[in-house]
Design an enzyme around this catalytic site. Structure first.
Site, PDB file in Angstrom:
ATOM      1  N   ARG A  48      11.489   5.107  -6.093  1.00 35.89           N
ATOM      2  CA  ARG A  48      10.853   6.134  -4.975  1.00 35.89           C
ATOM      3  C   ARG A  48      11.615   6.744  -4.249  1.00 35.89           C
ATOM      4  O   ARG A  48      12.676   6.015  -3.680  1.00 35.89           O
ATOM      5  CB  ARG A  48       9.794   4.956  -4.044  1.00 35.89           C
ATOM      6  CG  ARG A  48       9.084   5.800  -3.145  1.00 35.89           C
ATOM      7  CD  ARG A  48       7.915   4.791  -2.678  1.00 35.89           C
ATOM      8  NE  ARG A  48       6.709   5.004  -3.518  1.00 35.89           N
ATOM      9  CZ  ARG A  48       5.622   4.312  -3.268  1.00 35.89           C
ATOM     10  NH1 ARG A  48       5.383   4.176  -1.969  1.00 35.89           N
ATOM     11  NH2 ARG A  48       4.587   4.410  -4.207  1.00 35.89           N
ATOM     12  N   HIS A 103       3.169  11.111  -8.379  1.00 41.91           N
ATOM     13  CA  HIS A 103       3.286   9.575  -8.486  1.00 41.91           C
ATOM     14  C   HIS A 103       2.494   9.229  -9.996  1.00 41.91           C
ATOM     15  O   HIS A 103       1.194   8.654  -9.787  1.00 41.91           O
ATOM     16  CB  HIS A 103       2.280   9.006  -7.382  1.00 41.91           C
ATOM     17  CG  HIS A 103       2.592   7.427  -7.115  1.00 41.91           C
ATOM     18  ND1 HIS A 103       3.138   6.538  -8.135  1.00 41.91           N
ATOM     19  CD2 HIS A 103       2.341   6.779  -5.974  1.00 41.91           C
ATOM     20  CE1 HIS A 103       3.013   5.536  -7.496  1.00 41.91           C
ATOM     21  NE2 HIS A 103       2.335   5.374  -5.992  1.00 41.91           N
ATOM     22  N   LYS A 129      24.890   6.792   3.902  1.00 43.56           N
ATOM     23  CA  LYS A 129      26.274   7.323   4.064  1.00 43.56           C
ATOM     24  C   LYS A 129      26.319   8.586   3.188  1.00 43.56           C
ATOM     25  O   LYS A 129      27.451   9.142   3.171  1.00 43.56           O
ATOM     26  CB  LYS A 129      27.438   6.184   3.655  1.00 43.56           C
ATOM     27  CG  LYS A 129      27.220   4.883   4.280  1.00 43.56           C
ATOM     28  CD  LYS A 129      28.448   4.114   3.767  1.00 43.56           C
ATOM     29  CE  LYS A 129      28.205   2.706   4.181  1.00 43.56           C
ATOM     30  NZ  LYS A 129      29.052   1.791   3.687  1.00 43.56           N
ATOM     31  N   ARG A 171       2.029  -1.921  -2.704  1.00 44.96           N
ATOM     32  CA  ARG A 171       1.257  -2.025  -4.339  1.00 44.96           C
ATOM     33  C   ARG A 171       2.331  -1.618  -5.180  1.00 44.96           C
ATOM     34  O   ARG A 171       2.699  -2.407  -6.039  1.00 44.96           O
ATOM     35  CB  ARG A 171       0.127  -1.310  -4.172  1.00 44.96           C
ATOM     36  CG  ARG A 171      -0.912  -2.196  -3.642  1.00 44.96           C
ATOM     37  CD  ARG A 171      -2.083  -1.095  -3.191  1.00 44.96           C
ATOM     38  NE  ARG A 171      -1.632  -0.513  -1.937  1.00 44.96           N
ATOM     39  CZ  ARG A 171      -1.960  -0.796  -0.914  1.00 44.96           C
ATOM     40  NH1 ARG A 171      -2.334  -2.115  -0.694  1.00 44.96           N
ATOM     41  NH2 ARG A 171      -1.058  -0.071   0.130  1.00 44.96           N
ATOM     42  N   THR A 172       2.775  -0.402  -5.233  1.00 45.20           N
ATOM     43  CA  THR A 172       3.750   0.077  -6.302  1.00 45.20           C
ATOM     44  C   THR A 172       4.985  -0.742  -6.532  1.00 45.20           C
ATOM     45  O   THR A 172       5.153  -1.257  -7.597  1.00 45.20           O
ATOM     46  CB  THR A 172       4.010   1.635  -5.866  1.00 45.20           C
ATOM     47  OG1 THR A 172       2.739   2.155  -5.713  1.00 45.20           O
ATOM     48  CG2 THR A 172       4.687   2.094  -7.286  1.00 45.20           C
TER      49      THR A 172
HETATM   50  C1  NCD Z   1       0.498   6.106  -2.128  1.00 43.97           C
HETATM   51  C2  NCD Z   1       1.896   6.463  -2.325  1.00 43.97           C
HETATM   52  O1  NCD Z   1       2.714   5.824  -2.050  1.00 43.97           O
HETATM   53  O2  NCD Z   1       1.842   7.944  -2.333  1.00 43.97           O
HETATM   54  N1  NCD Z   1       0.388   4.657  -2.144  1.00 43.97           N
HETATM   55  C3  NCD Z   1       0.611   3.922  -3.466  1.00 43.97           C
HETATM   56  O3  NCD Z   1       1.500   4.113  -4.144  1.00 43.97           O
HETATM   57  N2  NCD Z   1      -0.519   3.412  -3.822  1.00 43.97           N
HETATM   58  C4  NCD Z   1      -0.401   6.615  -1.358  1.00 43.97           C
HETATM   59  C5  NCD Z   1      -0.079   6.840   0.089  1.00 43.97           C
HETATM   60  O4  NCD Z   1       0.797   6.698   0.596  1.00 43.97           O
HETATM   61  O5  NCD Z   1      -1.120   7.442   0.965  1.00 43.97           O
END
Ligand code: NCD
Length: 328
Positions: A114, A144, A92, A62-63
């Site tokens: 991320r 997040h 590396k 999703r993100t």
């Molecule tokens: C979450 C995450 O990546 O922290 N997912 C998301 O971004 N919707 C939740 C998870 O991984 O459980």
């Protein structure tokens, strides 16, 4: 965009943690998100000529995709790489600072990152400097923030945030970054109280409980018992999966799965909530949220997913709006 004065949020130009936003910032962002969802074309062209690098070192559905969709809605040029941990020079031993320097050399000024390691985004923000924006799309078991923005937006659309609200958070509260960011953000509202449901081994982080105590916010923790007995007064039940990838051994993973059995949200648990109560989940889900609940009138995970696009589009538009105001 509506013609209101431009607000600047704390920590601008970066978005690293949810505490950067206060209630007035949220109202400003949510109004923007409402405007974008109503008329998406109002953000067309806002990022024309801007390059945005969306670089993920951990899995995402999703993100990752909602940031691409949001950036494209604003007409940015998008470089999206979901396989940093497999195919970039990170493998590396390259530092995030060196990776950032590759993209700044090519004119990138937006980074959506991320990272595996908690706090890794701070290093990236330092490397990127004040002329770039680093947006934290999840840093290990840290935060997040944009998930919290879309979660609070979902709650706001349902309840507003002007009345007492009782929020239950359920699951792996130690390693789940979504619940960390959500609690910090909701703690900005004195009328919100919290109930934490988890196996004791993965209870909410002490630092966050301390933050709640320091700010005089009410919370209770539950490590066992029948969920149906606890949810009768909840406006929101926010459910999360066990973050098994964050524990080291197979035994610990199995133990976590076993501990979780108590916290499955069955249709009976949903029925025990108030008629106006809602159930949320950031997804992905495991056994804690059976698919039999998908058609439940309290289910809001599809709304959260859709809201992610509008909030991220509104956030990118807001950042660019502040930049343009500074440049002008
Ligand atoms: C979450 C995450 O990546 O922290 N997912 C998301 O971004 N919707 C939740 C998870 O991984 O459980």
């Amino acid at each position: 965009m509506p013609n209101s004065p431009i607000r600047v949020f704390e920590g601008f130009p970066h978005v690293l943690r949810s505490q950067q936003f206060d209630p007035d910032d949220l109202r400003y962002l949510f109004q923007k998100a409402e405007a974008v969802r109503h008329t998406p074309s109002i953000v067309h062209g806002l990022l024309t000529g801007q390059r945005i690098a969306i670089l993920f070192s951990e899995p995402s559905s999703r993100t990752f995709n909602s940031f691409i969709e949001a950036a494209e809605l604003l007409d940015a040029r998008v470089r999206a790489n979901q396989h940093m941990a497999l195919f970039s020079s990170e493998v590396k031993g390259e530092s995030i600072a060196d990776t950032i320097s590759v993209f700044t050399a090519y004119g990138y000024r937006y980074f959506v990152l991320r990272r595996k390691e908690e706090g890794g985004v701070d290093e990236a923000a330092v490397a990127a400097g004040p002329s770039c924006s680093v947006i934290n799309a999840g840093d290990g078991a840290g935060q997040h923030p944009t998930q919290a923005l879309l979660d609070v937006y979902t709650i706001w659309r349902e309840f507003t945030l002007d009345r007492p609200l009782s929020v239950g958070l359920l699951g792996d509260l130690r390693h789940g970054r979504t619940v960390h960011s959500l609690v910090y953000l909701l703690a900005k509202f004195p009328n919100v109280s919290f109930a934490f449901f988890s196996p004791e081994s993965v209870r909410m982080k002490e630092g966050i409980l301390e933050h709640l105590r320091e700010h005089g916010r009410m919370y209770a923790e539950y490590f066992y018992g029948d969920l149906r007995r606890y949810v009768g007064g909840l406006d929101v039940l926010y459910v999360t999966r066990p973050q098994i990838e964050r524990v080291a051994s197979d035994e610990e993973r199995q133990a976590m799965r076993n501990d979780y059995r108590l916290w499955t949200v069955t249709p009976e648990v949903a029925d025990a909530m108030p008629a106006s109560g809602i159930i949320m989940h950031p997804l992905p889900r495991n056994e804690e949220l059976p698919t039999t609940l998908d058609g439940n009138p309290r289910a809001r995970w599809r709304e959260q997913m859709a809201n992610g696009l509008w909030i991220r589009a509104a956030l990118l538009a807001w950042i660019q709006e502040i930049r343009d105001a500074h440049a002008g």
